[in-house]
Design a protein around this motif. Structure first.
Motif, short mmCIF file in Angstrom:
data_model
loop_
_atom_site.label_atom_id
_atom_site.label_comp_id
_atom_site.label_asym_id
_atom_site.label_seq_id
_atom_site.Cartn_x
_atom_site.Cartn_y
_atom_site.Cartn_z
N LEU A 267 0.81 -1.22 0.00
CA LEU A 267 0.00 0.00 0.00
C LEU A 267 0.85 1.27 0.00
O LEU A 267 0.61 2.19 -0.77
CB LEU A 267 -0.92 0.00 1.24
CG LEU A 267 -1.69 1.29 1.47
CD1 LEU A 267 -2.90 1.36 0.55
CD2 LEU A 267 -2.14 1.41 2.92
N VAL A 268 1.88 1.29 0.85
CA VAL A 268 2.62 2.54 1.04
C VAL A 268 3.65 2.75 -0.08
O VAL A 268 4.29 3.80 -0.14
CB VAL A 268 3.31 2.57 2.41
CG1 VAL A 268 2.26 2.51 3.51
CG2 VAL A 268 4.30 1.44 2.56
N ARG B 98 5.93 -2.36 7.28
CA ARG B 98 5.37 -1.34 6.42
C ARG B 98 6.16 -0.03 6.57
O ARG B 98 6.45 0.65 5.59
CB ARG B 98 3.90 -1.11 6.78
CG ARG B 98 3.23 -0.03 5.99
CD ARG B 98 1.76 0.08 6.36
NE ARG B 98 1.58 0.45 7.76
CZ ARG B 98 0.40 0.46 8.37
NH1 ARG B 98 -0.68 0.09 7.72
NH2 ARG B 98 0.30 0.81 9.63
N ALA B 99 6.51 0.29 7.83
CA ALA B 99 7.25 1.53 8.06
C ALA B 99 8.64 1.43 7.43
O ALA B 99 9.13 2.38 6.82
CB ALA B 99 7.36 1.79 9.56
#
Ligand SMILES: Nc1ncnc2c1ncn2[C@@H]1O[C@H](COP(=O)(O)OP(=O)(O)OP(=O)(O)O)[C@@H](O)[C@H]1O
Ligand SMILES: [Mg+2]
Lengths: 275, 343, 255
Positions: free
Chosen positions: C94-95, C142-143
């Protein structure tokens, strides 16, 4: 120490008994066979009532007669003409109503101006029975397909709007904030976070709007329809042909069940991420 | 025994629901036979109104209460359910199907088309007229307004098509449920043609939005438009009551014909009759506006409730041919010809 | 890249939440922020990451973010904030989607961060199938995918049970030892603060001001063996915090 005392008393008087079970209930289990059994029993009783004259034909025709009327529809090929006409109206009206409804629902959910301007209008028009507006639709859209599609469109538009913006409002704000914190574009946030997040509210809205569309079909086909399940039912009613009336109603019912089944499939597919 | 009584009760209550009979009005005197008569607030129902107002029903020992309906079809249902005893309307598919189920019988005639008297007119919209539809022969490919499939409008349309040699598939029938809706559609040009009783036709034509291009009588001569009917039970087992009703009804019809159709009773009688009818018809309009419509709408009511059996037979045949009623029913099941003269 | 907070003031309605916060947040180190409940820690973190605009004062970024950094200030949330309709892999992807990578490039980054957080075999799982600790590891993955200059963590372990917390804390220590990321770590838990913080900032009760700044020089990977020293730091912080916490506790919420 009264507790201790009670305990030793009980110990002495008997060997104790199991604690009475108090849970259970309040969680209906699916019993697959019961539904069809009841259905068949009712039909059998009804048929028997008609055959023995307990139920006069003027009051209610036998299920077998309704079945015969249905068979006649199939033989003559009229069934497909009626179904085709109705399904086309349903499909066009419902699709347009739903797409417009989702678009407007999203604007109300996302933009303050749209919310302030449109939400009260939607709230005011939603409860009006669309059947009452039929003459107006006839003036606006004519007696052809226009007014029929419009009736269904208007009927499905409003519940979809309400379901959609309710769904948008209920999307977890933390997820939106997460999207912003990763620098996602506005469009990405709407498409990837708000739309799927609102889907659990929008899809049940589909069920309601599809049911409304089928209800409105009969009204829509009152005006200038030669073919269509609704027109067929209206004609059967005016001719007092109760067997045909029942056959038509059964077709509507099957249409409703089919649509419901399709939406359930869609729900299961789109919402498979839920438990 | 038990079953039949149960059946009768079920039938009554179920049909009462279907019929949705409306407001009651009338008087009550002890000794007379109480009967309920179904009526539409149309000039064609004047025989009943006159018989009531002039006391003919009372003289026949009948205490009549009118039950008003919006359309013909529910009246037939109400007869079948026993909610009303006698009614007058057009022959519809619903009525024939109810007769087929031994629920109702036609016992006499009322309104009919007659040579020399303005009857139902064939109308076209202004747009269609300008487009060249100036006679019924040119209706091919045009749309025609009807209330429902199997209504008298449908019948008239098919009669016209037959005489003009137009296939019915070439006339687009538009079921619009209500007379009001048809008028709206015709005025706005959404449908091309229609056929309707003279007072409505003439009023519309006067406005210029529609044009009269022919007369139904030329296509369906001596068309028996409405009939008197009752339950099969009344027809079979209450002969005396039914005869008295028909006699009083016929006196009303005779007065109506004399005053407004043949105009043999003089202008005073005509005026008085129109005033009397105005109590029931066009009540929302002032008398001055209602009177011309009532006079224009005067079509012959059968003398002595005579019944044009051949017209009824023709209509029945047509319903069968169109597949609107089940094939088996014969004229005997539809009509009890023992009460009035048939021709 | 470093951050400097200068004279930050913030409030909601007539509640003053933060008053005059001046703070330097250096690169390559973890700053822990502790303080009594409701003193404005989360608010401060939102101001730092630009999710909210301060009423007065500013957050200044000095120096350029390291090359290849897609989202310099990246959050890890207490409630994980995973999209329930996306798989582990999908949540990470997503990111990256808005950055115009090719298919292979995206897959490469995803594979890499999942491997680094030991999630490779769960890539096809939906969040509902994961335990709390796993979910938070997905959030970490994710980060990491956007190669942040700063990780902004708001009580990332609070929603987890004690054992999971312990394990994840070790994971974070390992991660820092390997990657030397810069971080702001908000927590209630003083043990976490002294375990993870190179610097611990104690805020006063609302309106939050900087009450004390504690520097802990022990290297992160060496701290496990220095329990007594850490305990001394913790109990000193607790002395300071206790009075604030008590006063905050008896305060009416909208008083
Ligand atoms: N969006 C908001 N609108 C109004 N008031 C808010 C908002 N966000 C926070 N507050 C108030 O600001 C104060 C500080 O909130 P904040 O969440 O920053 O505190 P915190 O230190 O993170 O608390 P906790 O330890 O409970 O996480 C609280 O009194 C809170 O009620
Ligand atoms: Mg907080």
């Amino acid at each position: 120490m009264p507790l201790m005392w009670n305990w030793s008393m009980a110990e002495r008087s008997d060997r104790g008994r199991p604690v009475a079970f108090r849970g259970g209930g309040f969680s209906p289990r699916p019993l697959g066979v019961v539904g069809p059994l009841v259905f068949i029993a009712v039909l059998a009783f009804w048929e028997a009532g008609c055959r023995t004259g307990l139920i006069p034909p003027l009051v209610l025709p036998a299920p077998s007669e309704a079945l015969a009327a249905l068979a006649h529809l199939v033989e003559t090929g009229l069934l497909w003409k009626h179904l085709g006409a109705s399904l086309q109206r349903l499909l066009v009206g419902w699709t347009l109503g739903t797409l417009l409804g989702i678009a407007v629902g999203f604007s109300i959910g996302l933009f303050s101006l749209a919310r302030a301007g449109l939400a009260p209008v939607v709230a005011a028009i939603f409860p009006i029975p669309k059947i009452a507006l039929l003459p107006l639709f006839v003036v606006w859209f004519g007696i052809g397909e226009g007014s029929k599609v419009a009736t269904i469109l208007f009927g499905t538009f409003f519940p979809t709007v309400v379901a959609t913006y309710g769904g948008v409002d209920n999307v977890d704000r933390n997820l939106i904030r997460m999207g912003q914190s990763f620098g996602l574009s506005w469009l990405s946030i709407v498409r990837k976070i708000i739309l799927p997040g609102a889907l659990p509210a929008i899809l049940p809205g589909f069920r309601i709007s599809a049911a409304i569309a089928i209800v409105l079909l009969v009204a829509a086909e009152m005006i200038g329809a030669e073919f269509g399940v609704g027109a067929y039912i209206l004609l059967a009613g005016s001719l007092m042909a109760l067997d045909e009336l029942l056959a038509g109603v059964a077709i509507l019912s099957v249409m409703g069940l089919t649509v419901n089944w399709l939406i359930a499939r869609l729900e299961r597919f789109l919402l498979r991420w839920r438990t | 025994m038990l079953t039949t009584r149960f059946a009768a009760t079920v039938r009554r209550s179920a049909l009462a629901l279907l019929a949705g009979a409306t407001v009651l009005a009338g008087t009550a005197v002890a000794a007379d036979d109480k009967i309920k008569v179904g009526a539409l607030r149309f000039t064609s129902h004047s025989a009943s109104f006159i018989a009531f107002e002039k006391g003919y029903f009372k003289e026949a020992g009948l205490d009549v209460e009118f039950v008003y309906f919006q359309a013909a079809a529910p009246m037939a249902v109400a007869i079948a359910s026993g909610d009303i005893d006698y009614g007058v309307t057009a022959i519809t598919g619903g009525l024939i199907n109810l007769a087929d189920k031994d629920a109702i019988k036609i016992i006499g005639g009322a309104l009919h088309e007659e040579e020399g008297i303005d009857g139902s007119a064939i109308l076209v919209s202004d747009a269609a007229f300008k487009d060249g539809v100036t006679s019924p022969a040119k209706l091919a490919g045009r749309s025609f307004g009807i209330t429902q499939t199997g209504s008298s409008f449908h019948y008239m349309a098919s009669r016209i098509a037959e005489r003009e040699g137009i296939a019915m598939s070439e006339i687009k029938l538009k079921p619009l449920q209500k007379v009001g809706a048809i008028i709206g559609a015709l005025k706005s040009g959404q449908i091309d043609a229609w056929a309707i009783v003279p007072h409505i036709a003439k009023a519309l034509a006067r406005g210029g939005a529609v044009h009269i291009i022919g007369w139904v009588n030329d296509y369906a001569p001596d068309y028996q438009v409405t009939t008197v009917f009752t339950s099969a039970e009344n027809a079979a087992n209450k002969r005396d009551l039914t005869e008295r009703f028909l006699a009083a009804f016929s006196r009303g019809a005779a007065d109506f014909n004399a005053a407004l159709v043949d105009k043999t009773a003089g202008e005073d009688a005509a005026e008085a009759t129109v005033r009397l009818i105005h109590k029931y018809v066009y009540t929302s309009r002032p008398y001055e506006k209602a009177a011309p419509s009532i006079r224009n709408g005067a079509m012959r009511l059968n003398e002595g409730a005579r019944l044009n059996l051949s017209s009824v037979q023709a209509q029945l045949d047509w319903f069968k041919a169109e597949g609107l009623v089940k094939g088996e029913i014969g004229i005997d099941k539809l009509v009890d010809g023992s009460y009035v003269e048939t021709y | 890249m470093e951050l400097r907070l200068a004279g930050l003031h913030h409030g909601y309605g007539n509640i003053e939440v933060l008053r005059g916060i001046d703070l330097d947040i250096p690169a390559g180190r973890i700053v822990c922020i502790v303080g009594p409940s409701g003193c404005g820690k989360s608010t401060l973190l939102r101001l730092i990451g630009g999710l909210e605009r301060p009423e007065r004062g500013e957050v200044v970024q000095t120096g350029a973010p390291p090359p290849g950094c897609l989202n310099p200030l990246t959050y890890i949330f207490q409630d994980f904030a995973l999209l329930p309709w996306r798989t582990v892999e999908g949540n990470v992807r997503l990111v990256l989607e808005d950055h115009g990578f090719g298919r292979a490039e995206t897959a490469g980054i995803v594979d890499d961060v999942l491997a680094r957080t030991r999630l490779s075999e769960f890539r096809a799982a939906f969040p509902r199938q994961l335990s709390g600790g796993m979910k938070q590891r997905v959030a970490v993955a994710r980060a990491l995918a956007v190669s942040p200059a700063f990780l902004l963590m708001d009580e990332p372990l609070s929603a987890l049970d004690a054992q999971t917390r312990e394990l994840l804390l070790d994971d974070l220590v390992d991660l820092w030892t390997r990657e030397r990321f810069s971080g702001v770590y908000v927590t209630h838990n003083l043990r976490e603060a002294v375990r993870l913080g190179h610097r611990v900032v104690l805020l006063s009760r609302r309106p939050g001001t900087v009450r004390e700044i504690l520097e802990i020089d022990l290297p992160l990977d060496a701290r496990a063996g220095h329990a007594p020293e850490l305990e001394a730091h913790r109990s000193r912080l607790w002395q300071l915090l206790r009075d604030e916490a008590h006063a905050a506790d008896v305060e009416l919420v909208d008083g």
